[in-house]
Design a protein around this motif. Structure first.
Motif, short mmCIF file in Angstrom:
data_model
loop_
_atom_site.label_atom_id
_atom_site.label_comp_id
_atom_site.label_asym_id
_atom_site.label_seq_id
_atom_site.Cartn_x
_atom_site.Cartn_y
_atom_site.Cartn_z
N ARG A 110 -8.88 -11.81 10.25
CA ARG A 110 -10.06 -12.31 10.95
C ARG A 110 -9.74 -13.35 12.02
O ARG A 110 -10.40 -13.42 13.03
CB ARG A 110 -11.03 -12.89 9.91
CG ARG A 110 -12.20 -13.69 10.44
CD ARG A 110 -13.10 -12.84 11.32
NE ARG A 110 -14.23 -13.58 11.79
CZ ARG A 110 -14.24 -14.35 12.89
NH1 ARG A 110 -13.17 -14.50 13.61
NH2 ARG A 110 -15.33 -14.98 13.25
N ASP A 111 -8.72 -14.16 11.80
CA ASP A 111 -8.53 -15.34 12.65
C ASP A 111 -7.13 -15.47 13.24
O ASP A 111 -6.43 -16.44 13.01
CB ASP A 111 -8.88 -16.60 11.84
CG ASP A 111 -10.33 -16.63 11.46
OD1 ASP A 111 -11.16 -16.74 12.37
OD2 ASP A 111 -10.63 -16.54 10.26
N GLY A 112 -6.72 -14.47 14.02
CA GLY A 112 -5.49 -14.60 14.78
C GLY A 112 -4.21 -14.32 14.04
O GLY A 112 -3.18 -14.93 14.33
N GLY A 113 -4.20 -13.38 13.12
CA GLY A 113 -2.98 -13.01 12.41
C GLY A 113 -2.84 -11.51 12.33
O GLY A 113 -3.53 -10.77 13.03
N GLN A 114 -1.96 -11.04 11.48
CA GLN A 114 -1.63 -9.63 11.37
C GLN A 114 -2.50 -8.92 10.35
O GLN A 114 -2.63 -9.36 9.21
CB GLN A 114 -0.17 -9.48 10.96
CG GLN A 114 0.32 -8.06 10.90
CD GLN A 114 0.44 -7.43 12.28
OE1 GLN A 114 1.19 -7.90 13.11
NE2 GLN A 114 -0.31 -6.38 12.52
N SER A 115 -3.11 -7.80 10.73
CA SER A 115 -3.84 -6.95 9.79
C SER A 115 -2.83 -6.15 8.98
O SER A 115 -1.71 -5.89 9.45
CB SER A 115 -4.78 -6.01 10.54
OG SER A 115 -5.77 -6.75 11.23
N VAL A 116 -3.22 -5.75 7.76
CA VAL A 116 -2.27 -5.13 6.84
C VAL A 116 -2.94 -4.02 6.03
O VAL A 116 -4.10 -4.15 5.64
CB VAL A 116 -1.72 -6.20 5.86
CG1 VAL A 116 -0.74 -5.60 4.87
CG2 VAL A 116 -1.09 -7.36 6.58
N ILE A 117 -2.20 -2.93 5.78
CA ILE A 117 -2.59 -1.95 4.77
C ILE A 117 -1.73 -2.21 3.54
O ILE A 117 -0.50 -2.31 3.63
CB ILE A 117 -2.38 -0.49 5.24
CG1 ILE A 117 -3.33 -0.16 6.38
CG2 ILE A 117 -2.60 0.47 4.07
CD1 ILE A 117 -3.18 1.25 6.92
N PHE A 118 -2.39 -2.34 2.39
CA PHE A 118 -1.70 -2.49 1.11
C PHE A 118 -1.74 -1.14 0.40
O PHE A 118 -2.80 -0.54 0.26
CB PHE A 118 -2.40 -3.56 0.24
CG PHE A 118 -2.16 -4.95 0.71
CD1 PHE A 118 -1.09 -5.68 0.23
CD2 PHE A 118 -2.98 -5.53 1.66
CE1 PHE A 118 -0.85 -6.97 0.66
CE2 PHE A 118 -2.76 -6.82 2.11
CZ PHE A 118 -1.69 -7.55 1.61
N TRP A 119 -0.57 -0.69 -0.05
CA TRP A 119 -0.42 0.62 -0.69
C TRP A 119 -0.52 0.47 -2.20
O TRP A 119 0.22 -0.31 -2.81
CB TRP A 119 0.91 1.25 -0.28
CG TRP A 119 1.06 1.32 1.21
CD1 TRP A 119 1.86 0.54 1.99
CD2 TRP A 119 0.35 2.18 2.11
NE1 TRP A 119 1.69 0.87 3.32
CE2 TRP A 119 0.78 1.88 3.42
CE3 TRP A 119 -0.59 3.19 1.93
CZ2 TRP A 119 0.30 2.53 4.54
CZ3 TRP A 119 -1.08 3.85 3.05
CH2 TRP A 119 -0.64 3.53 4.34
N HIS A 125 -1.91 -2.11 -8.36
CA HIS A 125 -1.00 -3.15 -7.87
C HIS A 125 -0.64 -2.82 -6.42
O HIS A 125 -0.52 -1.64 -6.06
CB HIS A 125 0.27 -3.22 -8.73
CG HIS A 125 -0.04 -3.44 -10.17
ND1 HIS A 125 0.25 -2.53 -11.14
CD2 HIS A 125 -0.64 -4.48 -10.80
CE1 HIS A 125 -0.13 -2.99 -12.31
NE2 HIS A 125 -0.69 -4.16 -12.14
N PHE A 126 -0.42 -3.85 -5.63
CA PHE A 126 -0.27 -3.66 -4.18
C PHE A 126 0.92 -4.43 -3.63
O PHE A 126 0.78 -5.28 -2.75
CB PHE A 126 -1.57 -4.09 -3.48
CG PHE A 126 -2.74 -3.27 -3.89
CD1 PHE A 126 -3.07 -2.13 -3.18
CD2 PHE A 126 -3.50 -3.61 -5.00
CE1 PHE A 126 -4.15 -1.34 -3.57
CE2 PHE A 126 -4.58 -2.83 -5.39
CZ PHE A 126 -4.90 -1.70 -4.67
N ALA A 127 2.12 -4.13 -4.12
CA ALA A 127 3.33 -4.83 -3.68
C ALA A 127 3.80 -4.37 -2.30
O ALA A 127 4.37 -5.16 -1.54
CB ALA A 127 4.45 -4.65 -4.70
N GLN A 128 3.57 -3.10 -1.96
CA GLN A 128 4.01 -2.55 -0.67
C GLN A 128 2.91 -2.72 0.36
O GLN A 128 1.74 -2.48 0.07
CB GLN A 128 4.36 -1.07 -0.81
CG GLN A 128 5.42 -0.78 -1.83
CD GLN A 128 6.80 -1.20 -1.35
OE1 GLN A 128 6.98 -1.68 -0.25
NE2 GLN A 128 7.79 -1.01 -2.20
N LYS A 129 3.30 -3.10 1.58
CA LYS A 129 2.31 -3.26 2.65
C LYS A 129 2.91 -2.88 3.99
O LYS A 129 4.13 -2.86 4.16
CB LYS A 129 1.77 -4.68 2.69
CG LYS A 129 2.81 -5.73 2.98
CD LYS A 129 2.22 -7.12 2.88
CE LYS A 129 3.32 -8.15 3.06
NZ LYS A 129 2.85 -9.51 2.89
#
Length: 146
Positions: A110-119, A125-129
């Protein structure tokens, strides 16, 4: 029904009695979270909806992780796990992005950083992104998985 109150209010879970009447059955997460939005999806394949809380931070001074709260099968959410690498979100999109049958999570920054998909590892559990889009994003709702 899930209510994603902002800090300092409790995040509430309401259950329907089958007649259209709702009562507070519990809470989830931490009242101090700056929660802006919740998404419900069955993340671990047990047939019960889990909660994904999008928390808005103020990075870099005050980053706020977003969280996954797994349902215990009784409508309670006894523990929540941070989505490591999130700093500020106002929405989270739940969809099977890689076609493996498990619900993954897209967290737009939302505020100036990197968007991410979590697998999802199929157990919630979402260790990989994977980083998505520009490194300095300011994504705002509405977003939809297509």
């Amino acid at each position: 029904m899930v209510i994603s109150n902002d800090q300092p209010d409790r995040k509430l879970v309401y259950l329907n009695d089958g007649k259209g009447n709702f009562h507070v059955s519990g809470t989830f997460g931490d009242p101090r979270w700056p929660t802006r939005y919740v998404t419900l999806a069955d993340l671990n394949g047990d047939g019960y909806p889990d909660i994904i809380g999008a928390n808005r931070g103020d990075p870099p001074r005050h980053p706020e992780a977003s969280y996954v709260c797994l349902n215990d099968g009784k409508g309670h959410f006894p523990s929540c796990t941070p989505l490591v690498g999130t700093e500020s979100a106002t929405i989270i999109v739940a969809a099977d992005f890689d076609g493996d049958g498990a619900i993954d999570l897209f967290v737009p920054h939302r505020d100036g950083g990197q968007s991410v998909i979590f697998w999802n590892d199929r157990k919630g559990h979402f260790a990989q992104k994977t980083a998505v889009g520009p490194p300095n994003s300011a994504a705002r709702p509405p977003l939809r998985a297509i």
